[in-house]
Design a protein around this motif. Structure first.
Motif, PDB file in Angstrom:
ATOM      1  N   ASP A 166      -6.814   5.560  -1.062  1.00 24.81           N
ATOM      2  CA  ASP A 166      -6.788   6.446   0.092  1.00 24.81           C
ATOM      3  C   ASP A 166      -6.149   7.775  -0.297  1.00 24.81           C
ATOM      4  O   ASP A 166      -5.036   7.819  -0.792  1.00 24.81           O
ATOM      5  N   LEU A 217       9.349  -3.597  -2.186  1.00 26.54           N
ATOM      6  CA  LEU A 217      10.611  -2.970  -1.796  1.00 26.54           C
ATOM      7  C   LEU A 217      11.762  -3.969  -1.891  1.00 26.54           C
ATOM      8  O   LEU A 217      12.841  -3.657  -2.418  1.00 26.54           O
ATOM      9  N   ASN A 221       2.043  -5.804   0.360  1.00 29.55           N
ATOM     10  CA  ASN A 221       2.587  -5.845  -0.993  1.00 29.55           C
ATOM     11  C   ASN A 221       3.664  -4.784  -1.216  1.00 29.55           C
ATOM     12  O   ASN A 221       4.603  -4.989  -1.993  1.00 29.55           O
ATOM     13  N   ALA A 222       3.505  -3.636  -0.554  1.00 23.06           N
ATOM     14  CA  ALA A 222       4.498  -2.568  -0.694  1.00 23.06           C
ATOM     15  C   ALA A 222       5.847  -3.021  -0.132  1.00 23.06           C
ATOM     16  O   ALA A 222       6.906  -2.738  -0.717  1.00 23.06           O
ATOM     17  N   TRP A 223       5.831  -3.733   1.010  1.00 19.57           N
ATOM     18  CA  TRP A 223       7.076  -4.216   1.599  1.00 19.57           C
ATOM     19  C   TRP A 223       7.720  -5.283   0.724  1.00 19.57           C
ATOM     20  O   TRP A 223       8.949  -5.315   0.550  1.00 19.57           O
ATOM     21  N   LEU A 261       0.450   6.283  -2.979  1.00 21.79           N
ATOM     22  CA  LEU A 261       0.498   4.869  -3.323  1.00 21.79           C
ATOM     23  C   LEU A 261      -0.284   4.056  -2.310  1.00 21.79           C
ATOM     24  O   LEU A 261      -0.478   4.481  -1.168  1.00 21.79           O
ATOM     25  N   ARG A 262      -0.710   2.883  -2.714  1.00 16.90           N
ATOM     26  CA  ARG A 262      -1.401   1.966  -1.810  1.00 16.90           C
ATOM     27  C   ARG A 262      -0.365   1.213  -0.982  1.00 16.90           C
ATOM     28  O   ARG A 262       0.463   0.491  -1.523  1.00 16.90           O
ATOM     29  N   LEU A 263      -0.451   1.366   0.324  1.00 19.02           N
ATOM     30  CA  LEU A 263       0.525   0.759   1.217  1.00 19.02           C
ATOM     31  C   LEU A 263      -0.054  -0.500   1.850  1.00 19.02           C
ATOM     32  O   LEU A 263      -1.253  -0.669   1.943  1.00 19.02           O
ATOM     33  N   GLY A 264       0.832  -1.368   2.276  1.00 18.59           N
ATOM     34  CA  GLY A 264       0.417  -2.626   2.872  1.00 18.59           C
ATOM     35  C   GLY A 264       1.505  -3.669   2.694  1.00 18.59           C
ATOM     36  O   GLY A 264       2.638  -3.353   2.305  1.00 18.59           O
ATOM     37  N   SER A 307      -4.917   9.967   1.529  1.00 21.43           N
ATOM     38  CA  SER A 307      -3.845  10.428   2.403  1.00 21.43           C
ATOM     39  C   SER A 307      -2.465  10.063   1.866  1.00 21.43           C
ATOM     40  O   SER A 307      -1.462  10.590   2.321  1.00 21.43           O
ATOM     41  N   THR A 308      -2.406   9.126   0.926  1.00 23.35           N
ATOM     42  CA  THR A 308      -1.132   8.744   0.348  1.00 23.35           C
ATOM     43  C   THR A 308      -1.259   8.631  -1.150  1.00 23.35           C
ATOM     44  O   THR A 308      -2.342   8.423  -1.685  1.00 23.35           O
ATOM     45  N   LEU A 347      16.261   2.355   5.028  1.00 24.00           N
ATOM     46  CA  LEU A 347      15.083   1.951   5.804  1.00 24.00           C
ATOM     47  C   LEU A 347      15.248   2.302   7.274  1.00 24.00           C
ATOM     48  O   LEU A 347      14.359   2.902   7.898  1.00 24.00           O
TER      49      LEU A 347
END
Length: 251
Positions: A2, A17, A12-14, A7-10, A4-5, A47
């Motif tokens: 994408d 973290l 897996n990103a959480w 990195l790929r968020l979703g 718009s960012t 956060l």
């Protein structure tokens, strides 16, 4: 990916973290013998604060005047944080002077030249970076100067015995190391585009800005931070030279 960012968020990103934060706490404890809760608390606090700030910035959109109130809050938190690092138990509020001396003139010049628009997002983003840079520089330089003066107190007293006044004697010892806190900013500026790609630069490119405009904006931020941090370190040195960080009873 994408556009718009970066990195790929979703989900897996959480998860990542949490993994990063736990590993950081483990290293902090096992290798550096520091309390792991300190690292965990910093991550959780970041956060919560970022979520709250995102909501506040969204609400402030189009309300440029109110953005200054938020910047004042950022400055106050920076003074509290850095001041208690440099002078725990002392005059921590003195941190306001080197931070203001670094941030305020640079901000005024950016407004005066019409470079910084009267926009809430721009004001918070740019001044926030400058306040953050000033806070980090003050913490590093102030603590480094304090420790150096403590370790080499005999040299300071010897200089006074030779006829130097106390501020001059302290400057002779502390000045050579006062600017070390500014070196990371200098290195970041020197290597911009070669070692690191600053986040604002990448974000503007992804947002559709021309590479030239994105580069100029990022360059303005980096160079302004050099001035902010140099002034902050200089004032931290001056305050230690005159022993103004300590309570009067310690003079």
């Amino acid at each position: 990916m994408d556009n718009s960012t970066l990195l790929r968020l979703g989900p897996n990103a959480w998860i990542l973290l949490v993994v990063f934060l736990v590993l950081a706490a483990v290293v902090w404890r096992s290798a550096l013998q520091r309390p792991p809760l300190q690292m965990l608390f910093a991550g959780v606090r970041a956060l919560i604060q970022l979520a709250a700030v995102a909501l506040v910035i969204g609400w402030l959109s189009g309300r440029g005047a109110l953005a200054f109130a938020f910047v004042a809050l950022m400055f106050a938190v920076g003074v509290w944080t850095s001041g208690h690092r440099v002078a725990p138990g002392g005059r921590w509020w003195m941190a306001a002077f080197p931070m203001a001396a670094g941030v305020v003139p640079v901000a005024v010049l950016m407004f005066a030249f019409g470079v910084l628009p009267f926009s809430a997002l721009a004001i918070i983003a740019v001044l926030g970076q400058q306040i953050g840079g000033s806070m980090s520089t003050l913490t590093l330089s102030g603590r480094r100067i304090r420790d150096e003066l403590g370790l080499r107190r005999g040299e300071v007293e010897a200089a006074v015995a030779l006829g130097f006044v106390w501020p001059q004697a302290r400057l002779m010892v502390a000045r050579p190391i006062a600017g070390e806190a500014v070196l990371p900013s200098i290195d970041q500026t020197r290597t911009a585009g070669l070692v690191t790609l600053p986040g604002a630069f990448v974000g503007m490119i992804l947002g559709g800005a021309s590479p030239l405009d994105a580069g100029l904006i990022q360059l303005l931020v980096l160079i302004s931070l050099l001035l902010v941090n140099a002034v902050t370190a200089s004032l931290a040195l001056w305050l230690w030279a005159h022993n103004l960080w300590l309570p009067r009873t310690a003079h």
